[in-house]
Structures are given as C-alpha cells and as structure tokens.
Motif scaffolding. Structure first.
Motif, mmCIF file in Angstrom:
data_model
loop_
_atom_site.group_PDB
_atom_site.id
_atom_site.type_symbol
_atom_site.label_atom_id
_atom_site.label_comp_id
_atom_site.label_asym_id
_atom_site.label_seq_id
_atom_site.Cartn_x
_atom_site.Cartn_y
_atom_site.Cartn_z
ATOM 1 N N SER A 22 -3.254 -1.975 -6.064
ATOM 2 C CA SER A 22 -4.244 -1.393 -7.347
ATOM 3 C C SER A 22 -3.891 -2.567 -8.432
ATOM 4 N N GLY A 23 -4.654 -3.344 -8.818
ATOM 5 C CA GLY A 23 -4.532 -4.407 -9.959
ATOM 6 C C GLY A 23 -3.247 -5.206 -9.540
ATOM 7 N N PRO A 24 -2.504 -5.491 -10.358
ATOM 8 C CA PRO A 24 -1.243 -6.386 -9.971
ATOM 9 C C PRO A 24 -0.224 -5.236 -9.352
ATOM 10 N N TYR A 25 -0.294 -4.236 -8.995
ATOM 11 C CA TYR A 25 0.625 -3.270 -8.447
ATOM 12 C C TYR A 25 0.533 -3.067 -6.952
ATOM 13 N N VAL A 26 1.576 -3.007 -6.221
ATOM 14 C CA VAL A 26 1.651 -2.459 -4.797
ATOM 15 C C VAL A 26 2.518 -1.191 -4.727
ATOM 16 N N LEU A 27 1.856 -0.412 -4.076
ATOM 17 C CA LEU A 27 2.580 1.087 -3.766
ATOM 18 C C LEU A 27 2.733 1.251 -2.334
ATOM 19 N N VAL A 28 4.210 1.273 -1.831
ATOM 20 C CA VAL A 28 4.686 1.467 -0.713
ATOM 21 C C VAL A 28 5.094 2.810 -0.702
ATOM 22 N N THR A 29 4.715 4.017 0.514
ATOM 23 C CA THR A 29 5.003 5.307 0.306
ATOM 24 C C THR A 29 5.458 5.608 1.879
ATOM 25 N N VAL A 30 6.682 6.065 1.938
ATOM 26 C CA VAL A 30 7.435 6.200 3.194
ATOM 27 C C VAL A 30 7.651 7.811 3.131
ATOM 28 N N VAL A 31 7.207 8.566 4.030
ATOM 29 C CA VAL A 31 7.322 9.878 4.269
ATOM 30 C C VAL A 31 8.017 10.160 5.655
ATOM 31 N N THR A 32 9.191 10.939 5.748
ATOM 32 C CA THR A 32 9.693 11.612 6.913
ATOM 33 C C THR A 32 10.029 12.980 6.813
ATOM 34 N N ALA A 33 9.541 13.858 7.921
ATOM 35 C CA ALA A 33 9.815 15.167 7.863
ATOM 36 C C ALA A 33 10.478 15.720 9.299
ATOM 37 N N TYR B 131 13.549 11.917 12.644
ATOM 38 C CA TYR B 131 12.569 12.435 12.168
ATOM 39 C C TYR B 131 11.515 12.919 13.060
ATOM 40 N N ALA B 132 10.632 13.969 13.015
ATOM 41 C CA ALA B 132 9.536 14.416 13.835
ATOM 42 C C ALA B 132 8.390 13.858 13.281
ATOM 43 N N TYR B 133 8.192 13.415 11.939
ATOM 44 C CA TYR B 133 7.107 12.918 11.443
ATOM 45 C C TYR B 133 7.692 11.722 10.596
ATOM 46 N N GLY B 134 7.174 10.524 10.602
ATOM 47 C CA GLY B 134 7.472 9.293 9.884
ATOM 48 C C GLY B 134 6.326 8.577 9.864
ATOM 49 N N LYS B 135 6.099 8.078 8.365
ATOM 50 C CA LYS B 135 4.910 7.053 8.233
ATOM 51 C C LYS B 135 5.124 6.306 6.884
ATOM 52 N N VAL B 136 4.568 5.001 7.063
ATOM 53 C CA VAL B 136 4.654 4.123 5.909
ATOM 54 C C VAL B 136 3.241 3.931 5.683
ATOM 55 N N LEU C 165 2.852 -6.806 3.576
ATOM 56 C CA LEU C 165 3.858 -5.710 3.744
ATOM 57 C C LEU C 165 2.928 -4.768 4.968
ATOM 58 N N SER C 166 1.693 -4.555 4.836
ATOM 59 C CA SER C 166 1.151 -3.559 5.679
ATOM 60 C C SER C 166 1.243 -4.083 7.377
ATOM 61 N N ARG C 167 1.337 -5.591 7.440
ATOM 62 C CA ARG C 167 1.520 -5.950 8.656
ATOM 63 C C ARG C 167 2.799 -5.982 9.230
ATOM 64 N N ARG C 168 3.820 -5.446 8.580
ATOM 65 C CA ARG C 168 5.141 -5.381 9.055
ATOM 66 C C ARG C 168 5.624 -4.211 9.309
ATOM 67 N N SER C 169 6.542 -3.968 10.421
ATOM 68 C CA SER C 169 7.089 -2.715 10.854
ATOM 69 C C SER C 169 7.963 -2.014 9.625
ATOM 70 N N ALA C 170 7.978 -0.778 9.776
ATOM 71 C CA ALA C 170 8.881 -0.146 8.883
ATOM 72 C C ALA C 170 10.248 -0.711 8.695
ATOM 73 N N GLU C 171 10.690 -1.107 9.871
ATOM 74 C CA GLU C 171 12.334 -1.482 9.866
ATOM 75 C C GLU C 171 12.527 -2.760 9.050
ATOM 76 N N ALA C 172 11.156 -3.647 9.158
ATOM 77 C CA ALA C 172 11.003 -4.959 8.281
ATOM 78 C C ALA C 172 11.179 -4.677 6.597
ATOM 79 N N LEU C 173 11.043 -3.541 6.127
ATOM 80 C CA LEU C 173 10.807 -2.967 4.813
ATOM 81 C C LEU C 173 12.226 -2.772 4.341
ATOM 82 N N ARG C 174 12.567 -2.926 3.136
ATOM 83 C CA ARG C 174 13.722 -2.725 2.558
ATOM 84 C C ARG C 174 13.743 -1.628 1.408
ATOM 85 N N TRP C 175 14.439 -0.689 1.623
ATOM 86 C CA TRP C 175 14.680 0.328 0.600
ATOM 87 C C TRP C 175 15.923 1.253 0.871
#
Length: 109
Positions: A69-80, A59-64, A40-50
């Motif tokens: 952590s263990g058996p979990y993956v966290l994806v955080t998307v912020v736009t401002a 937006y003026a600020y946007g980041k993924v 997932l970290s190698r993909r562009s934001a456009e390739a991720l689905r939410w």
C-alpha cells in the motif's frame, strides 16, 4: 533496493493458541514497495525472515499474506493450534485487511 525501515508486531489470542506476526516494511518509493511485495509473495514462508517466537513451530493452520500500500509492504503470518485453527482464516483476513487499510489511510488512498 532494501527497505528504509521495518517493524515487527506480534499478537496472541485464544490463550496463545492463535498467534500472528506482522512485518511492516517502508520503502523509499511506491514502485520499490510494489516490487518487494511481488517478490515476497512468490517466496515460501521458509524463505521469509522474522523472529519465529511469535508464531507456532507446529500448527494446524498457518498462512502468510503479503500486500503493498503506497510505499509500504505488509506481511502477516498467522498460525493456530487445536480448536483455534478454525478461527485462523477469519482472524488472518481481518488483521491483514485492517492493518493494510490503516496504511492506505496514512498514505492518502
């Protein structure tokens, strides 16, 4: 390998000018989760689905951010937009780190 369970959370601050979406993914093993996080970290934001309604289309600020952590993956998307863009990076770091730490505690790290 696909994830076993997934959840999406949406946040809004600064009168809606700062928005965040978190995808929480659970995998059967830590190995699968780490492989998914790397992929997932190698993909562009456009390739991720939410559900895009939780973020700004323009937006003026946007980041993924992606981390495992263990058996979990966290994806955080912020736009401002507007003046909230200056607060975007700090909000993103804090939200992502806080949620990742909660998963680490749950998993016993």
């Amino acid at each position: 390998m696909t994830c076993d369970r997934a959840a999406q959370l949406a946040y809004s601050a600064r009168n809606g000018k700062l928005r965040a979406v978190q995808l929480l993914l659970a995998f059967p093993t830590e190995r699968y989760a780490q492989a998914a996080a790397v992929g997932l970290s190698r993909r562009s934001a456009e390739a991720l689905r939410w559900r895009r309604g939780g973020t700004h289309p323009q937006y003026a600020y946007g980041k993924v951010g992606v981390a495992g952590s263990g058996p979990y993956v966290l994806v955080t998307v912020v736009t401002a937009t507007g003046k909230a863009a200056g607060r975007g990076p700090a909000f993103h770091r804090a939200l992502h780190a806080d949620t990742l730490n909660r998963f680490a505690v749950l998993y016993g790290y």
